[in-house]
Design a protein around this motif. Sequence first.
Motif, PDB file in Angstrom:
ATOM      1  N   GLU A 427       0.808  -1.220   0.000  1.00 32.46           N
ATOM      2  CA  GLU A 427       0.000   0.000   0.000  1.00 32.46           C
ATOM      3  C   GLU A 427       0.842   1.271   0.000  1.00 32.46           C
ATOM      4  O   GLU A 427       0.313   2.367  -0.213  1.00 32.46           O
ATOM      5  CB  GLU A 427      -0.956   0.012   1.202  1.00 32.46           C
ATOM      6  N   ASN A 428       2.144   1.150   0.227  1.00 38.18           N
ATOM      7  CA  ASN A 428       2.995   2.332   0.177  1.00 38.18           C
ATOM      8  C   ASN A 428       3.460   2.659  -1.236  1.00 38.18           C
ATOM      9  O   ASN A 428       3.939   3.766  -1.493  1.00 38.18           O
ATOM     10  CB  ASN A 428       4.205   2.158   1.097  1.00 38.18           C
ATOM     11  N   GLY A 429       3.350   1.715  -2.138  1.00 35.29           N
ATOM     12  CA  GLY A 429       3.659   1.973  -3.534  1.00 35.29           C
ATOM     13  C   GLY A 429       5.103   2.326  -3.813  1.00 35.29           C
ATOM     14  O   GLY A 429       5.414   2.934  -4.834  1.00 35.29           O
ATOM     15  N   GLN A 430       6.004   1.951  -2.911  1.00 32.24           N
ATOM     16  CA  GLN A 430       7.420   2.269  -3.121  1.00 32.24           C
ATOM     17  C   GLN A 430       8.024   1.302  -4.139  1.00 32.24           C
ATOM     18  O   GLN A 430       7.576   0.163  -4.288  1.00 32.24           O
ATOM     19  CB  GLN A 430       8.187   2.160  -1.806  1.00 32.24           C
ATOM     20  N   THR A 431       9.053   1.751  -4.817  1.00 35.06           N
ATOM     21  CA  THR A 431       9.793   0.842  -5.680  1.00 35.06           C
ATOM     22  C   THR A 431      11.094   0.448  -4.996  1.00 35.06           C
ATOM     23  O   THR A 431      11.609   1.175  -4.143  1.00 35.06           O
ATOM     24  CB  THR A 431      10.100   1.475  -7.042  1.00 35.06           C
ATOM     25  N   THR A 432      11.587  -0.701  -5.363  1.00 33.10           N
ATOM     26  CA  THR A 432      12.811  -1.214  -4.745  1.00 33.10           C
ATOM     27  C   THR A 432      13.582  -2.008  -5.782  1.00 33.10           C
ATOM     28  O   THR A 432      13.048  -2.351  -6.843  1.00 33.10           O
ATOM     29  CB  THR A 432      12.479  -2.104  -3.533  1.00 33.10           C
ATOM     30  N   ARG A 433      14.802  -2.292  -5.476  1.00 33.52           N
ATOM     31  CA  ARG A 433      15.610  -3.153  -6.331  1.00 33.52           C
ATOM     32  C   ARG A 433      15.768  -4.505  -5.657  1.00 33.52           C
ATOM     33  O   ARG A 433      16.215  -4.584  -4.516  1.00 33.52           O
ATOM     34  CB  ARG A 433      16.969  -2.514  -6.607  1.00 33.52           C
ATOM     35  N   ILE A 434      15.393  -5.527  -6.361  1.00 33.87           N
ATOM     36  CA  ILE A 434      15.435  -6.869  -5.809  1.00 33.87           C
ATOM     37  C   ILE A 434      16.884  -7.327  -5.684  1.00 33.87           C
ATOM     38  O   ILE A 434      17.728  -7.029  -6.528  1.00 33.87           O
ATOM     39  CB  ILE A 434      14.629  -7.828  -6.706  1.00 33.87           C
ATOM     40  N   GLU A 435      17.171  -8.052  -4.614  1.00 34.57           N
ATOM     41  CA  GLU A 435      18.486  -8.650  -4.426  1.00 34.57           C
ATOM     42  C   GLU A 435      18.582  -9.941  -5.256  1.00 34.57           C
ATOM     43  O   GLU A 435      17.576 -10.588  -5.534  1.00 34.57           O
ATOM     44  CB  GLU A 435      18.727  -8.974  -2.950  1.00 34.57           C
TER      45      GLU A 435
END
Length: 841
Positions: A427-435
């Motif tokens: 629900e925060n809609g953040q993007t991240t880079r997968i390890e």
Amino acid sequence: MTTELMTDAAATAASTTTAVSAESRTVDIRALDLDRDAKNIHVWLTHPRAHYWQMTGLDESGVCEYLGGVQNSADDNGWVGSVDGIDCFYVETYLPSTLIPGDVVPTGPEDIGMHLLVAPPDGDGVRGLTNRIMAEVIDFCLRPIEHGGRGGRRVIVEPDVRNTAILEKNRAAGFNPVSEATIMMGEERKRALISICTHEDFESSELVGLLNREDVEAGVPATGGVPIAADERPSPDLAVPETYSHLNPDTFAVAQRHLVAKALSEFAHERLIAPVRATGPNAGSDDWELKVGEVASKDAADTVTYTFSARVLPLEHWVIDEASITRRRGDTQLDLDAQELVVELQDALGIPENLMSTYLEELASTLASSAFKLAGEVKGHRPDSTDLLTADFQTTEAAMTEGHPGFIANNGRIGFSLSDYRKWAPENGQTTRIEWVAASRKHSHLSVGVGLDEAAHCEWALSAEERELFDSRIRSAGRNPEDFHLLPVHPWQADHRLAITFAADIARGDLLPLGAGLDEHQPQQSLRTFFNHSRADAPYVKVALAVQNMGFLRGLSPKYMRDTPAINDWIAELVGTDPAFGDAGFRVLRERTALGYTGDVYHRTQETNPHRKMLAALWRENPLGVIEPGQKAVTMAALLHRDHRGVAFASELIRASGLSPEDWVRSYLRAYLQPLVHALLAHDLVFMPHGENLILILDNHVVTGAFMKDIGEEVAVLGHRELPDDVERIRALVPGDEKALSVFTDMFDGVLRHLGGILDSDGVLGAQKFWALVAEVLDRYETEHPELARGLAGDVDLRAERFAHSCLNRLQLRNTVQMVDIGNQAESLLYAGTMRNPVAR
């Protein structure tokens, strides 16, 4: 106004290597001098590496005109930076509200927008110099004005989402992504990732150590300025940290009231409690009361009484007026508290004492999540139901607030810290880079679907840049890339499990951690599935996540992964060759490749265990590449969404469509219910069709089709039809009345009960009419397929008078750690008698 933070020169300057240390250099920042600086800045802006600034075509007079506008602006300022006396970077600071819409990120006068342009390298660069420059610029923006800085409270940036080099720099500097938005830059648009860095974020970042801070303890600012006397130091802030601001009494009271209403409704629906009609001179026909605590105490004064107004719709669906709920002990009114309600009802709910605290913790997490989302909505940081009419697919995905509509503790996520929640909660809609981790081929297995081989899988799953990066990292470790498979790992899993649970595997070289990939991913409602924002043709990726959530540790089985592509291919072939599915606009999103690691010691124990499900992944097709222009994809969970105003998204869709509510619901049922009924009756095939597992296709706000997903783990064949050997594990032979529960429990009770209640409550479509439309769909199917009306074996009756009342919360309450045995789900179910079928003949 400029359009980007930094050129790709940043990446180049940071990657070049000499013996000179960036930390030893002297960095200064001064105000822009047009006569002195225009020529240099023209060279920098027109270099090909500066293409994100969109000024590569300007001549020197054009750049002078642009810089003059910055210099004369009341909202913008230009700054030139030097290293050891040589000018080599340009900074713009600006008022964020002039560029970033307030409904995307509300900003204040103490917020500073920032753009940074680093000059292209001239020959060999200095290792880490761009990082040093970045650190100095952030410090300059945040440092008090009286000490030579800009006095910012927060630094806000809006880099192009495609500029992976600067996204990584921002992350290292402590920036946290908060929203993705389209921003107008003059007449140009760009898709930007709005990110924010506070003093605290920067002080805990990777780059802060690059500043020359030998005199900081004495009160000397990091770059220039005068010492700060002890009596001039700011006094400590006595306010509650902003991190906990959502946990305030007012917001939490709203979250408590909502969850108590849901608990009373669903516990009554599952017949765990039995409210009775209220009596007394002022009691109305919709007034009810529930007494709790009588078992625990014989003293009537200890009895707690809940009173509320409610209507009971078909399928014993309790629509409770949240505002009407009161809780009293004797004559004393008490605050509403969902955890206290469960403690008061423990005997009635049958929660084992050894698991009670786990369930209470899942409730606490659900409440905290609800409060966080509510606080964001009230502040305008999240879209409301009206905004969602025009929102894109992933904005809608992140806007959901309810989770599973039936489960009370539906956002447990035990294992996530608050910072984890802010980074990885959907629900925060953040993007991240997968390890990523390199997994030894001899201990891992890659399964690929029809039409793919390993090379095609790698091109689909990773960008060319990522493949090159990971190959180089494997070689730098003295290993051969051909000896490994590349396995994605959730960042939380990498931090909490990889180097601890699998320490021995890393030490002996069977697992080789590779760090973060380059693509930006957004977590989906299913928590461990990610959507790729960096490549339009990229698949979803689903990974294991050892977090306790809604009755399960969210692992992923390498054993199941072996057959997943084959199962998906078989299902896709069946659906694709049956015109009844095509006529309904029904398709599946195939899980085309899967990978699991089994070299750990946990796979050599006598019995299965959760640790066997901690390193596996699958890749699923992306719907956006196959929908038609003008169509919109939206999670089906959105149809059960209400915003903080109480406005339902489904009701908004119907109003915006221009159709009558009856015709809108007919179209939805043709796309959702009809093909799933056909799957059961024509093929003995059942899915898990709850809101998170379907993606709807909208044309002008009307549902015209659907994608079914999560195939490999949640599909079953309930009959004796012939199956390929590698698909056989999905067979589950059950009698006809249990087959029918795939419609009655999963669709009628799990989805349509809630949607019908929303439309009835909103005055859009009465519940009786809603269920008449459901019956109409079944009648139409029977007319069109009379030979299939009762299934292949003739033992399925979807118009039966009653059906078994299978209860989901009872499962979680019985065992909060593992609700059902995945290998034998039918035997795990719990029933509470039977319910009247709302579409009975």
